[in-house]
Design a protein around this motif. Structure first.
Motif, PDB file in Angstrom:
ATOM      1  N   HIS A   7       0.868  -1.184   0.000  1.00 39.86           N
ATOM      2  CA  HIS A   7       0.000   0.000   0.000  1.00 39.86           C
ATOM      3  C   HIS A   7       0.902   1.230   0.000  1.00 39.86           C
ATOM      4  O   HIS A   7       1.150   1.829   1.034  1.00 39.86           O
ATOM      5  CB  HIS A   7      -0.919  -0.028   1.224  1.00 39.86           C
ATOM      6  CG  HIS A   7      -1.775  -1.253   1.247  1.00 39.86           C
ATOM      7  ND1 HIS A   7      -3.062  -1.280   0.770  1.00 39.86           N
ATOM      8  CD2 HIS A   7      -1.501  -2.531   1.634  1.00 39.86           C
ATOM      9  CE1 HIS A   7      -3.556  -2.513   0.891  1.00 39.86           C
ATOM     10  NE2 HIS A   7      -2.619  -3.287   1.413  1.00 39.86           N
ATOM     11  N   ASP A  13      -5.826   4.835   0.363  1.00 44.84           N
ATOM     12  CA  ASP A  13      -6.419   3.879   1.312  1.00 44.84           C
ATOM     13  C   ASP A  13      -5.751   4.076   2.681  1.00 44.84           C
ATOM     14  O   ASP A  13      -5.401   5.194   3.038  1.00 44.84           O
ATOM     15  CB  ASP A  13      -6.361   2.428   0.789  1.00 44.84           C
ATOM     16  CG  ASP A  13      -4.941   1.924   0.584  1.00 44.84           C
ATOM     17  OD1 ASP A  13      -3.980   2.680   0.850  1.00 44.84           O
ATOM     18  OD2 ASP A  13      -4.773   0.763   0.171  1.00 44.84           O
ATOM     19  N   GLY A  15      -2.828   3.323   3.444  1.00 51.67           N
ATOM     20  CA  GLY A  15      -1.379   3.480   3.254  1.00 51.67           C
ATOM     21  C   GLY A  15      -0.971   4.898   3.658  1.00 51.67           C
ATOM     22  O   GLY A  15      -1.644   5.523   4.473  1.00 51.67           O
ATOM     23  N   PRO A  41      -3.915  -1.094  -3.760  1.00 53.87           N
ATOM     24  CA  PRO A  41      -4.866  -0.433  -2.858  1.00 53.87           C
ATOM     25  C   PRO A  41      -6.049  -1.350  -2.545  1.00 53.87           C
ATOM     26  O   PRO A  41      -6.418  -2.208  -3.354  1.00 53.87           O
ATOM     27  CB  PRO A  41      -5.345   0.783  -3.669  1.00 53.87           C
ATOM     28  CG  PRO A  41      -4.339   0.960  -4.757  1.00 53.87           C
ATOM     29  CD  PRO A  41      -3.787  -0.406  -5.033  1.00 53.87           C
ATOM     30  N   HIS A  42      -6.629  -1.133  -1.367  1.00 51.16           N
ATOM     31  CA  HIS A  42      -7.819  -1.896  -0.988  1.00 51.16           C
ATOM     32  C   HIS A  42      -8.966  -1.576  -1.946  1.00 51.16           C
ATOM     33  O   HIS A  42      -9.119  -0.443  -2.397  1.00 51.16           O
ATOM     34  CB  HIS A  42      -8.255  -1.511   0.430  1.00 51.16           C
ATOM     35  CG  HIS A  42      -7.350  -2.038   1.491  1.00 51.16           C
ATOM     36  ND1 HIS A  42      -7.297  -3.369   1.815  1.00 51.16           N
ATOM     37  CD2 HIS A  42      -6.464  -1.422   2.306  1.00 51.16           C
ATOM     38  CE1 HIS A  42      -6.411  -3.544   2.793  1.00 51.16           C
ATOM     39  NE2 HIS A  42      -5.885  -2.382   3.102  1.00 51.16           N
ATOM     40  N   ASP A 194       3.002  -6.311   2.131  1.00 51.90           N
ATOM     41  CA  ASP A 194       1.757  -5.687   2.606  1.00 51.90           C
ATOM     42  C   ASP A 194       2.101  -4.451   3.438  1.00 51.90           C
ATOM     43  O   ASP A 194       1.424  -4.137   4.422  1.00 51.90           O
ATOM     44  CB  ASP A 194       0.903  -6.687   3.412  1.00 51.90           C
ATOM     45  CG  ASP A 194      -0.530  -6.208   3.592  1.00 51.90           C
ATOM     46  OD1 ASP A 194      -0.915  -5.194   2.971  1.00 51.90           O
ATOM     47  OD2 ASP A 194      -1.269  -6.844   4.372  1.00 51.90           O
ATOM     48  N   HIS A 196       2.431  -0.688   4.732  1.00 51.91           N
ATOM     49  CA  HIS A 196       1.550   0.489   4.743  1.00 51.91           C
ATOM     50  C   HIS A 196       2.327   1.759   5.107  1.00 51.91           C
ATOM     51  O   HIS A 196       1.842   2.865   4.923  1.00 51.91           O
ATOM     52  CB  HIS A 196       0.428   0.321   5.768  1.00 51.91           C
ATOM     53  CG  HIS A 196      -0.637  -0.663   5.378  1.00 51.91           C
ATOM     54  ND1 HIS A 196      -0.402  -2.014   5.216  1.00 51.91           N
ATOM     55  CD2 HIS A 196      -1.953  -0.488   5.100  1.00 51.91           C
ATOM     56  CE1 HIS A 196      -1.533  -2.626   4.884  1.00 51.91           C
ATOM     57  NE2 HIS A 196      -2.481  -1.716   4.801  1.00 51.91           N
TER      58      HIS A 196
END
Ligand SMILES: [Fe+2]
Length: 254
Positions: A7, A13, A15, A41-42, A194, A196
């Motif tokens: 992210h 999102d 991030g 991104p989610h 993963d 952020h």
């Protein structure tokens, strides 16, 4: 190194909130040997919706900025798709972004359970030629207590990505142990960050590969690193025959 799940795009999102924080992530990634990052991104996770077009535009702008800043990282589009009933229809409508426009697509389950329709929805995606990759199964409560749930999916060609910080122990000993069990049972096919941010949810990808090499030898490290490369080239990844994980019965007072 290639990071398949990250992210990194700013203000899209959970991030980084600013471009500066995002560039700090990119610099950190470059310093640790990451060359390619898939921005994921989610999408449809209940908090964020980032359809394909939004991600493509953001990735373009971001790559221009990376170049201007002299940061030696290439970002390609991806998406972390929460599984939901109409995911197949969303794909048909052009809302879903695969990893770097390949057949591989990241799928996120809710953290607490595996919805009953998961197998059918993933199969629908496979029929469309997609190769679903379930992200961080090692952090899903139902899979932790009933690993067979995941086994039955992997048996049908579903791939999985464990998180680097799980392998390094940053999510605790229990998650680390289960990550190793998944690796040993050939139920993990990729390792990704993963990430952020650069603090609480940092990359740890190099560290994770080092842990894997220490535990299982250099061949295991190559297996995961090569699989990430094969995905980006849209080639078939290596997937061994999964084995069932036998959970020890609780020998308590019952
Ligand atoms: Fe994620």
């Amino acid at each position: 190194m290639i990071d398949l799940h990250c992210h990194i795009l700013p203000n899209i999102d959970d991030g980084p909130k600013t471009i500066e924080a995002s560039l700090e992530m990119a610099r950190h990634a470059a310093e640790t040997g990451i060359k390619t990052i898939i921005a994921t991104p989610h999408h449809k996770n209940g908090s964020y919706e980032n359809p394909k077009q939004t991600i493509i535009q953001n990735v373009q702008t971001y790559n221009d900025r990376l170049k201007a800043e002299g940061i030696d990282i290439v970002v390609q589009p991806g998406q972390e798709n929460r599984i939901f009933g109409e995911i197949s229809e969303d794909y048909d409508a052009g809302m879903l972004q695969t990893i770097a426009d390949t057949s591989y697509i990241l799928i996120e389950l809710p953290s607490s359970h595996v919805p009953r329709y998961t197998g059918r929805l993933l199969f629908d995606l496979q029929v469309k030629g997609l190769k679903p990759i379930i992200v961080h199964p090692e952090r899903n409560s139902e899979i932790i207590s009933h690993p067979d749930t995941l086994y039955h999916l992997v048996e049908k060609g579903i791939l999985t990505q464990v998180t680097a910080s799980s392998a390094t122990g940053h999510f605790g000993k229990k998650i680390q142990k289960f990550t190793f069990e998944l690796i040993e049972a050939q139920m993990a096919h990729f390792i990704a960050s993963d990430a952020h941010n650069v603090t609480s949810r940092s990359f740890k990808l190099r560290e994770a590969y080092e842990v894997v090499e220490k535990e299982y030898g250099i061949e295991a490290r190559f297996y995961f690193q090569e699989n990430a490369e094969l995905v980006v080239r849209n080639q078939t990844v290596y997937a061994g025959q999964p084995e069932r994980i036998k959970k020890k019965k609780f020998l308590g007072i019952f």
